[in-house]
Design a protein around this motif. Sequence first.
Motif, PDB file in Angstrom:
ATOM      1  N   ASP A  23       0.826  -1.206   0.000  1.00 59.45           N
ATOM      2  CA  ASP A  23       0.000   0.000   0.000  1.00 59.45           C
ATOM      3  C   ASP A  23       0.864   1.261   0.000  1.00 59.45           C
ATOM      4  OD1 ASP A  23      -2.199  -1.651  -0.054  1.00 59.45           O
ATOM      5  OD2 ASP A  23      -2.654  -1.420   2.082  1.00 59.45           O
ATOM      6  N   LYS A  24       1.970   1.241   0.749  1.00 63.04           N
ATOM      7  CA  LYS A  24       2.883   2.383   0.757  1.00 63.04           C
ATOM      8  C   LYS A  24       3.503   2.589  -0.622  1.00 63.04           C
ATOM      9  CE  LYS A  24       6.931   4.231   3.135  1.00 63.04           C
ATOM     10  NZ  LYS A  24       7.965   3.989   4.136  1.00 63.04           N
ATOM     11  N   LEU A  26       2.212   1.847  -3.510  1.00 61.22           N
ATOM     12  CA  LEU A  26       1.196   2.409  -4.403  1.00 61.22           C
ATOM     13  C   LEU A  26       0.867   3.856  -4.043  1.00 61.22           C
ATOM     14  CD1 LEU A  26      -1.146  -0.696  -4.727  1.00 61.22           C
ATOM     15  CD2 LEU A  26       0.366   0.251  -6.490  1.00 61.22           C
ATOM     16  N   GLN A  27       0.791   4.143  -2.753  1.00 62.67           N
ATOM     17  CA  GLN A  27       0.483   5.508  -2.321  1.00 62.67           C
ATOM     18  C   GLN A  27       1.600   6.482  -2.678  1.00 62.67           C
ATOM     19  OE1 GLN A  27      -0.237   4.945   1.854  1.00 62.67           O
ATOM     20  NE2 GLN A  27      -2.270   4.053   1.521  1.00 62.67           N
ATOM     21  N   ASN A  28       2.841   6.016  -2.659  1.00 63.76           N
ATOM     22  CA  ASN A  28       3.981   6.878  -2.976  1.00 63.76           C
ATOM     23  C   ASN A  28       4.268   6.978  -4.466  1.00 63.76           C
ATOM     24  OD1 ASN A  28       4.397   7.455  -0.276  1.00 63.76           O
ATOM     25  ND2 ASN A  28       5.892   5.830   0.006  1.00 63.76           N
ATOM     26  N   ASP A  30       3.971   8.052  -8.283  1.00 68.90           N
ATOM     27  CA  ASP A  30       3.564   9.281  -8.962  1.00 68.90           C
ATOM     28  C   ASP A  30       3.394   8.986 -10.452  1.00 68.90           C
ATOM     29  OD1 ASP A  30       6.178   9.115  -9.964  1.00 68.90           O
ATOM     30  OD2 ASP A  30       6.942  10.677  -8.639  1.00 68.90           O
ATOM     31  N   GLN A  37       4.487   0.288 -11.115  1.00 71.18           N
ATOM     32  CA  GLN A  37       3.690  -0.367 -10.076  1.00 71.18           C
ATOM     33  C   GLN A  37       2.565  -1.197 -10.703  1.00 71.18           C
ATOM     34  OE1 GLN A  37       4.090  -0.515  -6.682  1.00 71.18           O
ATOM     35  NE2 GLN A  37       6.047   0.502  -7.023  1.00 71.18           N
TER      36      GLN A  37
END
Length: 125
Positions: A23-24, A26-28, A30, A37
Motif C-alpha cells: 500500500d505504501k 502504491l500511495q507513494n 507518482d 507499479q
Amino acid sequence: MQGERFEKGLEVRRSVLGPEYVDKSLQNADDFNMPLQELVTEYCWGEVWTREGLPRKTRSMLNLAMLTALNRPHELNLHIRGALRNGCTKEEIKEIFLQAAIYCGVPAGVESFKIAQEVFKEENL
C-alpha cells in the motif's frame, strides 16, 4: 489500474510482501513510476504468481536464489519476509543461501546470510 488480473495480483502481492509495504508503494507512486507499479502488480503478481504450476513457497525459494545471484539486497530483504509468510523455514532459507553461495559466489552468500540475520532479528526468529 483496474482489471481482474491487477486485482488478483494486488491480493497476492499484499499476501506475500505485506499490505503495509504494498500500500505504501502504491500511495507513494507518482506519474513517473505508477506505470511500473501497475506492470509489476498485474504481470508479476497477477499473471505469474497466480499460476498453478508452482506453490508460493517454491516461488519464494526461487526468488531468494535469484535475488542472491543478482545481488539485489533491498529486494532480497523484502522476499525473505515473503518467504517466511509463504511457509519457508529459517533452515530452508539457510540451505538456499548455502546453495547460492556455491553457484553465485561466496560474497553473494555472505551478503544473503547477513540480510537474513537482520530480518530474523527484526521478526524475532
